[in-house]
Design a protein around this motif. Structure first.
Motif, PDB file in Angstrom:
ATOM      1  N   GLN A 167       0.833  -1.204   0.000  1.00 51.32           N
ATOM      2  CA  GLN A 167       0.000   0.000   0.000  1.00 51.32           C
ATOM      3  C   GLN A 167       0.868   1.255   0.000  1.00 51.32           C
ATOM      4  N   ARG A 168       1.911   1.267   0.804  1.00 55.15           N
ATOM      5  CA  ARG A 168       2.798   2.438   0.876  1.00 55.15           C
ATOM      6  C   ARG A 168       3.484   2.702  -0.457  1.00 55.15           C
ATOM      7  N   LEU A 169       3.899   1.644  -1.137  1.00 53.09           N
ATOM      8  CA  LEU A 169       4.521   1.835  -2.445  1.00 53.09           C
ATOM      9  C   LEU A 169       3.520   2.433  -3.427  1.00 53.09           C
ATOM     10  N   GLU A 170       2.292   1.953  -3.400  1.00 53.43           N
ATOM     11  CA  GLU A 170       1.261   2.504  -4.290  1.00 53.43           C
ATOM     12  C   GLU A 170       0.976   3.964  -3.940  1.00 53.43           C
ATOM     13  N   VAL A 171       0.935   4.282  -2.663  1.00 49.59           N
ATOM     14  CA  VAL A 171       0.743   5.676  -2.236  1.00 49.59           C
ATOM     15  C   VAL A 171       1.865   6.540  -2.796  1.00 49.59           C
ATOM     16  N   ALA A 172       3.101   6.065  -2.716  1.00 48.53           N
ATOM     17  CA  ALA A 172       4.241   6.830  -3.236  1.00 48.53           C
ATOM     18  C   ALA A 172       4.105   7.062  -4.736  1.00 48.53           C
ATOM     19  N   LYS A 173       3.680   6.035  -5.478  1.00 47.85           N
ATOM     20  CA  LYS A 173       3.474   6.185  -6.921  1.00 47.85           C
ATOM     21  C   LYS A 173       2.454   7.268  -7.213  1.00 47.85           C
ATOM     22  N   LEU A 174       1.357   7.258  -6.454  1.00 47.10           N
ATOM     23  CA  LEU A 174       0.289   8.237  -6.680  1.00 47.10           C
ATOM     24  C   LEU A 174       0.720   9.647  -6.259  1.00 47.10           C
ATOM     25  N   LEU A 175       1.451   9.752  -5.159  1.00 49.47           N
ATOM     26  CA  LEU A 175       1.950  11.065  -4.724  1.00 49.47           C
ATOM     27  C   LEU A 175       2.885  11.653  -5.769  1.00 49.47           C
ATOM     28  N   GLU A 176       3.712  10.807  -6.363  1.00 53.14           N
ATOM     29  CA  GLU A 176       4.646  11.276  -7.389  1.00 53.14           C
ATOM     30  C   GLU A 176       3.898  11.835  -8.599  1.00 53.14           C
ATOM     31  N   LYS A 177       2.679  11.336  -8.805  1.00 55.96           N
ATOM     32  CA  LYS A 177       1.845  11.811  -9.912  1.00 55.96           C
ATOM     33  C   LYS A 177       0.952  12.979  -9.494  1.00 55.96           C
ATOM     34  N   ASN A 178       1.185  13.490  -8.276  1.00 61.65           N
ATOM     35  CA  ASN A 178       0.431  14.629  -7.732  1.00 61.65           C
ATOM     36  C   ASN A 178      -1.061  14.351  -7.556  1.00 61.65           C
ATOM     37  N   VAL A 179      -1.394  13.113  -7.256  1.00 62.49           N
ATOM     38  CA  VAL A 179      -2.786  12.752  -6.973  1.00 62.49           C
ATOM     39  C   VAL A 179      -3.133  13.286  -5.580  1.00 62.49           C
ATOM     40  N   THR A 180      -4.355  13.725  -5.391  1.00 61.42           N
ATOM     41  CA  THR A 180      -4.777  14.302  -4.111  1.00 61.42           C
ATOM     42  C   THR A 180      -4.870  13.243  -3.019  1.00 61.42           C
ATOM     43  N   TYR A 181      -4.737  13.687  -1.781  1.00 60.64           N
ATOM     44  CA  TYR A 181      -4.858  12.789  -0.629  1.00 60.64           C
ATOM     45  C   TYR A 181      -6.186  12.049  -0.659  1.00 60.64           C
ATOM     46  N   THR A 182      -7.260  12.756  -0.954  1.00 55.55           N
ATOM     47  CA  THR A 182      -8.593  12.151  -0.962  1.00 55.55           C
ATOM     48  C   THR A 182      -8.674  11.016  -1.977  1.00 55.55           C
ATOM     49  N   THR A 183      -8.159  11.257  -3.162  1.00 56.97           N
ATOM     50  CA  THR A 183      -8.175  10.238  -4.207  1.00 56.97           C
ATOM     51  C   THR A 183      -7.282   9.064  -3.824  1.00 56.97           C
ATOM     52  N   ILE A 184      -6.106   9.356  -3.249  1.00 57.16           N
ATOM     53  CA  ILE A 184      -5.199   8.291  -2.825  1.00 57.16           C
ATOM     54  C   ILE A 184      -5.850   7.444  -1.736  1.00 57.16           C
ATOM     55  N   ALA A 185      -6.484   8.098  -0.775  1.00 58.20           N
ATOM     56  CA  ALA A 185      -7.154   7.376   0.312  1.00 58.20           C
ATOM     57  C   ALA A 185      -8.245   6.473  -0.243  1.00 58.20           C
TER      58      ALA A 185
ATOM     59  N   VAL B  76      13.457   3.501  -6.282  1.00 54.50           N
ATOM     60  CA  VAL B  76      12.624   2.394  -6.751  1.00 54.50           C
ATOM     61  C   VAL B  76      11.613   2.864  -7.788  1.00 54.50           C
ATOM     62  N   LEU B  77      10.989   4.004  -7.561  1.00 54.79           N
ATOM     63  CA  LEU B  77      10.011   4.508  -8.525  1.00 54.79           C
ATOM     64  C   LEU B  77      10.662   4.805  -9.872  1.00 54.79           C
ATOM     65  N   LYS B  78      11.875   5.319  -9.846  1.00 58.38           N
ATOM     66  CA  LYS B  78      12.603   5.587 -11.089  1.00 58.38           C
ATOM     67  C   LYS B  78      12.885   4.278 -11.824  1.00 58.38           C
ATOM     68  N   ARG B  79      13.327   3.267 -11.091  1.00 57.63           N
ATOM     69  CA  ARG B  79      13.628   1.973 -11.718  1.00 57.63           C
ATOM     70  C   ARG B  79      12.365   1.297 -12.248  1.00 57.63           C
ATOM     71  N   LEU B  80      11.275   1.425 -11.506  1.00 57.90           N
ATOM     72  CA  LEU B  80      10.005   0.863 -11.986  1.00 57.90           C
ATOM     73  C   LEU B  80       9.560   1.543 -13.277  1.00 57.90           C
ATOM     74  N   ALA B  81       9.718   2.862 -13.334  1.00 56.93           N
ATOM     75  CA  ALA B  81       9.349   3.613 -14.545  1.00 56.93           C
ATOM     76  C   ALA B  81      10.231   3.196 -15.713  1.00 56.93           C
ATOM     77  N   GLU B  82      11.525   3.020 -15.464  1.00 54.67           N
ATOM     78  CA  GLU B  82      12.445   2.588 -16.528  1.00 54.67           C
ATOM     79  C   GLU B  82      12.085   1.192 -17.008  1.00 54.67           C
ATOM     80  N   GLN B  83      11.734   0.320 -16.077  1.00 56.67           N
ATOM     81  CA  GLN B  83      11.342  -1.049 -16.428  1.00 56.67           C
ATOM     82  C   GLN B  83      10.076  -1.029 -17.268  1.00 56.67           C
ATOM     83  N   GLU B  84       9.122  -0.204 -16.872  1.00 51.17           N
ATOM     84  CA  GLU B  84       7.865  -0.089 -17.615  1.00 51.17           C
ATOM     85  C   GLU B  84       8.117   0.423 -19.021  1.00 51.17           C
ATOM     86  N   GLU B  85       9.012   1.400 -19.174  1.00 47.30           N
ATOM     87  CA  GLU B  85       9.349   1.940 -20.488  1.00 47.30           C
ATOM     88  C   GLU B  85      10.006   0.879 -21.358  1.00 47.30           C
TER      89      GLU B  85
END
Length: 112
Positions: free
Chosen positions: A55-73, A100-109
């Motif tokens: 859950q924390r990793l997913e929260v970090a992904k969403l925060l990096e995308k500037n998603v709001t707290y309400t939407t993340i919750a 980790v988020l950078k490496r995940l993005a590179e892997q996805e690309e």
């Protein structure tokens, strides 16, 4: 510890560093694939602990995308306290999330 190793571990909370934690991380680094991760983590942690980390990793992904707290919750079920803690670590922590988020993005690309 060698001088260059000190630089690598700069920003890491030294309270974490001991022989037991080193041994745990060395064991994790031996895991070869997702299936091995599932097997090891199922034995070493509770389902709730593993789900909390995921859950924390997913929260970090969403925060990096500037998603709001309400939407993340709503999307993750995380409390605002958890979201705040992840945000603090994401932007002012040891850069573990960023790495980790950078490496995940590179892997996805690379998979596209």
């Amino acid at each position: 510890m060698k001088e260059h190793e000190d630089d690598v571990f700069q920003g890491i909370d030294q309270r974490l560093r001991d022989s037991l934690t080193d041994a745990l991380f060395d064991a994790i680094l031996l895991l070869k694939d997702r299936e091995e991760c599932y097997r090891f983590f199922q034995d070493i942690a509770t389902v709730a602990e593993i789900k909390s980390l995921a859950q924390r990793l997913e929260v970090a992904k969403l925060l990096e995308k500037n998603v709001t707290y309400t939407t993340i919750a709503q999307a993750t079920g995380a409390s605002t306290a958890t979201i705040s803690r992840v945000k603090r670590c994401l932007f002012f922590g040891a850069d573990g999330y960023q790495m980790v988020l950078k490496r995940l993005a590179e892997q996805e690309e690379g998979e596209k």
